[in-house]
Write a protein that holds these residues in place. Structure first.
Motif, PDB file in Angstrom:
ATOM      1  N   ASP A  77      -4.979 -17.875   4.633  1.00 35.16           N
ATOM      2  CA  ASP A  77      -6.156 -18.508   5.497  1.00 35.16           C
ATOM      3  C   ASP A  77      -6.908 -17.610   6.434  1.00 35.16           C
ATOM      4  N   ARG A  78      -6.489 -16.562   6.978  1.00 38.57           N
ATOM      5  CA  ARG A  78      -7.297 -15.808   7.568  1.00 38.57           C
ATOM      6  C   ARG A  78      -7.277 -14.154   7.447  1.00 38.57           C
ATOM      7  N   ALA A  79      -8.273 -13.430   7.936  1.00 37.24           N
ATOM      8  CA  ALA A  79      -8.279 -12.090   7.743  1.00 37.24           C
ATOM      9  C   ALA A  79      -7.462 -11.280   8.411  1.00 37.24           C
ATOM     10  N   TYR A  80      -6.225 -11.455   7.960  1.00 34.77           N
ATOM     11  CA  TYR A  80      -5.146 -10.628   8.658  1.00 34.77           C
ATOM     12  C   TYR A  80      -5.337  -9.103   8.538  1.00 34.77           C
ATOM     13  N   ILE A  81      -4.769  -8.408   9.509  1.00 31.69           N
ATOM     14  CA  ILE A  81      -4.644  -6.963   9.597  1.00 31.69           C
ATOM     15  C   ILE A  81      -3.199  -6.752   9.204  1.00 31.69           C
ATOM     16  N   GLU A  82      -3.187  -5.175   8.727  1.00 27.57           N
ATOM     17  CA  GLU A  82      -2.034  -4.818   8.281  1.00 27.57           C
ATOM     18  C   GLU A  82      -0.680  -4.846   9.225  1.00 27.57           C
ATOM     19  N   MET A  88       4.838 -10.690   9.102  1.00 25.18           N
ATOM     20  CA  MET A  88       5.087 -12.085   8.452  1.00 25.18           C
ATOM     21  C   MET A  88       6.530 -12.120   7.786  1.00 25.18           C
ATOM     22  N   ARG A  89       7.063 -13.567   7.283  1.00 22.73           N
ATOM     23  CA  ARG A  89       8.010 -13.509   6.776  1.00 22.73           C
ATOM     24  C   ARG A  89       7.675 -14.298   5.555  1.00 22.73           C
ATOM     25  N   PRO A  90       7.922 -13.679   4.281  1.00 18.37           N
ATOM     26  CA  PRO A  90       8.465 -12.331   3.951  1.00 18.37           C
ATOM     27  C   PRO A  90       7.470 -11.454   4.584  1.00 18.37           C
ATOM     28  N   SER A  91       7.837 -10.267   4.935  1.00 17.02           N
ATOM     29  CA  SER A  91       6.947  -9.021   5.259  1.00 17.02           C
ATOM     30  C   SER A  91       6.030  -8.535   4.360  1.00 17.02           C
ATOM     31  N   ILE A  92       4.527  -8.727   4.581  1.00 21.35           N
ATOM     32  CA  ILE A  92       3.889  -8.185   3.415  1.00 21.35           C
ATOM     33  C   ILE A  92       3.274  -6.876   3.765  1.00 21.35           C
ATOM     34  N   THR A  93       3.290  -5.952   2.841  1.00 22.36           N
ATOM     35  CA  THR A  93       2.624  -4.750   3.074  1.00 22.36           C
ATOM     36  C   THR A  93       1.906  -4.355   1.588  1.00 22.36           C
ATOM     37  N   TYR A  94       1.026  -3.364   1.675  1.00 26.42           N
ATOM     38  CA  TYR A  94       0.222  -3.149   0.413  1.00 26.42           C
ATOM     39  C   TYR A  94       0.983  -2.191  -0.289  1.00 26.42           C
ATOM     40  N   ASP A  95       0.930  -2.126  -1.633  1.00 27.02           N
ATOM     41  CA  ASP A  95       1.667  -1.097  -2.404  1.00 27.02           C
ATOM     42  C   ASP A  95       0.702   0.185  -2.516  1.00 27.02           C
ATOM     43  N   LYS A  96       1.310   1.064  -2.813  1.00 30.67           N
ATOM     44  CA  LYS A  96       0.845   2.300  -2.883  1.00 30.67           C
ATOM     45  C   LYS A  96      -0.437   2.444  -3.783  1.00 30.67           C
ATOM     46  N   ILE A  97      -0.640   1.709  -4.906  1.00 35.12           N
ATOM     47  CA  ILE A  97      -1.937   1.715  -5.896  1.00 35.12           C
ATOM     48  C   ILE A  97      -2.871   0.691  -5.280  1.00 35.12           C
ATOM     49  N   GLY A  99      -6.021  -0.091  -3.223  1.00 30.66           N
ATOM     50  CA  GLY A  99      -7.112   0.688  -2.606  1.00 30.66           C
ATOM     51  C   GLY A  99      -7.286   0.489  -1.140  1.00 30.66           C
ATOM     52  N   GLY A 100      -8.344   1.336  -0.504  1.00 33.12           N
ATOM     53  CA  GLY A 100      -8.520   1.247   1.041  1.00 33.12           C
ATOM     54  C   GLY A 100      -7.831   2.098   1.454  1.00 33.12           C
ATOM     55  N   THR A 101      -8.133   2.567   2.889  1.00 31.79           N
ATOM     56  CA  THR A 101      -7.555   3.307   3.807  1.00 31.79           C
ATOM     57  C   THR A 101      -6.205   2.784   4.412  1.00 31.79           C
ATOM     58  N   LYS A 102      -4.978   3.317   4.405  1.00 30.20           N
ATOM     59  CA  LYS A 102      -3.838   2.867   4.978  1.00 30.20           C
ATOM     60  C   LYS A 102      -4.018   2.540   6.441  1.00 30.20           C
ATOM     61  N   GLY A 103      -3.309   1.192   6.766  1.00 35.92           N
ATOM     62  CA  GLY A 103      -3.508   0.883   8.049  1.00 35.92           C
ATOM     63  C   GLY A 103      -4.807   0.130   8.640  1.00 35.92           C
ATOM     64  N   ARG A 104      -5.879   0.259   8.010  1.00 42.08           N
ATOM     65  CA  ARG A 104      -7.238  -0.204   8.344  1.00 42.08           C
ATOM     66  C   ARG A 104      -7.623  -1.251   7.440  1.00 42.08           C
ATOM     67  N   ARG A 105      -6.743  -1.750   6.430  1.00 42.57           N
ATOM     68  CA  ARG A 105      -7.147  -2.626   5.381  1.00 42.57           C
ATOM     69  C   ARG A 105      -7.033  -4.071   6.114  1.00 42.57           C
ATOM     70  N   THR A 106      -8.175  -5.034   5.811  1.00 43.73           N
ATOM     71  CA  THR A 106      -7.888  -6.546   6.159  1.00 43.73           C
ATOM     72  C   THR A 106      -7.860  -7.222   5.142  1.00 43.73           C
TER      73      THR A 106
END
Ligand code: ZN
Ligand code: ZN
Ligand code: ZN
Length: 350
Positions: A77-82, A88-97, A99-106
């Motif tokens: 619903d919103r432009a969440y940052i990493e 969040m529950r469940p916790s959401i993270t980006y997978d290695k594969i 794209g984008g710069t780690k820690g700065r993706r929106t």
């Protein structure tokens, strides 16, 4: 520097808002095509247009069915940052594969959502309800995040990839039954008028005015019905419904009954008098009787004026081209024609 940054931001924004992995153009109407399914490899998207509301507004519901047996589809619903995603529950993270710069993706949000929405494996959820108007094209951009659970605890989700779907949904309200009935009545009226002649002959019954009366009444009643429909819907003159009905009203207004005036052809004059039953010979003898009577009278002028009306009647019955009894015989000529003319002229000369 600020200018440069601003430009860059604008560029990124433009890139985000125009890019889509797949675009679909869909046309929905309230007649035969109120539903549409978009089939993607990983999900089905179901579109359904709601029944038209009185005011001409429609709703298109968007449902999403996750076809995968293990992955989860996520809409944000919103432009969440990493950092926020991680909490969040469940916790959401980006997978290695991813794209984008780690820690700065929106995250790219999905407009119209009120919460983060997870569509579990093999489930079908309603995701959006798009308000629209007849004739509009609804543009709906859905960034779908494909994720999977990390481990069996289902406490952590990994974002694998993003798929942006853009839907261009054109909604159309077909004319309703009320309109179709009114328009049908108009068509019938025009058809009927094409075969109608309003007889202007003075001898025609009913009068010209009375002949037109039922048509004027019908046109007025159709126009009144149109006004009632427009009033009931509270339409503005810019609304499609108003325009549709108003156009029909103009068509009714342009019906010109005067154009259908003419002669019905049933009033052709034909001569009739009390002497029509006589033969030309009998008419001749009558005229000759009058002639003798005047001739032998002491006051010829008086005698003549006494019978002249009758003489004229007899003579007209022979000479009137529309006399059914004598016209043909008269045209052919013959013995009694010349005798009648002779007697008539002699009587006139007294
Ligand atoms: Zn007539
Ligand atoms: Zn006659
Ligand atoms: Zn006659």
């Amino acid at each position: 520097m600020i200018k440069k940054l601003l430009f860059l931001t604008m560029f990124i924004f433009a890139a985000i808002s125009t890019y889509a992995d797949e675009q679909f153009k869909v046309k929905l109407d309230n007649d035969n095509h109120s539903k549409e399914t978009i089939e993607l490899p990983y999900c089905n998207i179901f579109l359904a247009m709601s029944e038209a509301a009185e005011d001409g507004n429609v709703h298109v519901s968007v449902e999403m069915e996750n076809l995968d047996e293990s992955n989860v589809l996520i809409l944000f619903d919103r432009a969440y940052i990493e950092k926020v995603l991680k909490k969040m529950r469940p916790s959401i993270t980006y997978d290695k594969i991813f794209g984008g710069t780690k820690g700065r993706r929106t995250i790219e949000s999905c407009k119209g959502l009120k919460n983060v929405l997870l569509v579990p494996a093999s489930e079908k959820y309603k995701v959006l309800d798009l308000p629209g108007k007849d004739g509009e094209v609804l543009v709906c951009r859905i960034p779908i995040y494909i994720a999977k659970y990390k481990g069996k605890s289902m406490k952590k989700l990994l974002l694998l990839e993003k798929q942006v779907i853009e839907l261009n949904i054109e909604v159309e309200l077909k004319p309703d039954e009320v309109y179709l009935n009114l328009n049908g009545a108009y068509d019938d009226l025009v058809k009927e008028l094409a075969d109608t002649v309003f007889c202007t002959n003075k001898r025609h019954r009913p009068s010209l005015e009375k002949q037109k009366e039922p048509y004027i009444a019908q046109i007025d009643s159709l126009k009144k019905e149109i006004d009632e429909v427009i009033a009931r819907h509270n339409w503005m003159s810019t609304d499609k419904g108003y325009k549709l009905y108003d156009e029909l009203k103009c068509k009714l207004d342009s019906i010109n009954l005067d154009e259908r005036e003419g002669d019905c052809g049933k009033h052709t004059y034909s001569h009739r008098c009390k002497y029509c039953s006589l033969s030309l010979q009998q008419i001749y003898h009558k005229l000759d009787d009058y002639y003798q009577k005047i001739y032998s009278s002491s006051d010829r002028k008086a005698a003549k004026s006494q019978v002249m009306n009758d003489v004229n009647l007899l003579y007209r019955c022979c000479t009137d081209a529309t006399c059914k009894r004598h016209a043909r015989e008269w045209r052919k000529g013959g013995e009694y024609k010349s005798k009648i003319i002779d007697r008539y002229n002699r009587i006139k000369q007294f």
